[in-house]
Write a protein that holds these residues in place. Sequence first.
Motif: not given
Length: 374
Positions: A140-141, A144-150, A153, A180
């Motif tokens: 999860g950490s 930083r960018n939520k869209e990039r994280f999704v 993943r 996360n």
Amino acid sequence: MKVYRRRSRESSLENLKPYSSEPELLTVPDGWKEPAFSREDNPRGLLEESSFATLFPKYREAYLKECWPLVQKALNEHHVNATLDLIEGSMTVCTTKKTFDPYIIIRARDLIKLLARSVSFEQAIRILQDDVACDIIKIGSLVRNKERFVKRRQRLIGPKGSTLKALELLTNCYIMVQGNTVSAIGPFSGLKEVRKVVLDTMKNIHPIYNIKTLMIKRELAKDSELRSQSWERFLPQFKHKNVNKRKEPKKKTVKKEYTPFPPPQPESQIDKELASGEYFLKASQKKRQKMEAIKAKQAEALSKRQEERNKAFIPPKEKPVHLKKPKEASTETKIDVAALKEKVKKAKNKKLGALTAEEVKLKMEADEKKKKRK
């Protein structure tokens, strides 16, 4: 005495040299398993009780309530108590007086952690085996960018879970991506590879590169001669290419040449008035000049507005009309009137759906032949 000590040290180092320079590699024989920890290894049990607790999310409550009797049954075999608190939303495991295995409480702690992270009971119960371990990777950490994280993943999971399935087959681990965290259950060597792939994916390195490397390693491990050698020459070296170039700005600021002298001081309002001569005029004259300038601007704006209004009343220019001469009929497009008349006559004589003269003759002959046969 000092000299003797030095010599003895030197001689001892000389004796150790050949052994230290070429250390022997310890190899584990194939199919060897560590013997299971039994009650005979620790007949007196544990001195004190140990306990671990973990929280679980609200959406896991129904599933845990359903499978908790099975969890208690599995842990009771190892003499470990398990309690489920639905009010606080927590699970607790603790040792008893009968517990003889000191490491079983750590495995029980991992079991409740996996159950809290949406791992099914059938997979989570494998953690109680000696040759199985688990790793919960927090992702999860890392982005930083939520869209990039999704997006990253989802890249780890792959289309219809194909990437995750390939990783499971290569590492012999069960992998569960939830929120996360990424939970993995399997052998220690496989868990190490899973952690590397997951962290690299979050660092924007596509998992296919690591999967290719794992496939090559799997094939190399089958060869008994190559087991003790370095595999660097066989593994692919993927270079990072930065495809997206930085966008250049539309307005480029050109830096001026450096000069040690300061820029010239801008003219003040008084300097401008002195240059034009307005400074020496009286207040009434200045006021008259301002009014004249305002009136001139107003007159100019009025004339422009009037021109725009008059544009609607100006008629558009008409194009001159030229008399067109009738074109002579070309020889190619001439119609044969005589042939057309004959066609119309034939059509009039012939009834709709009527047979032609030849067809009538053939029909008559066929009828005569039938009569003769009779």
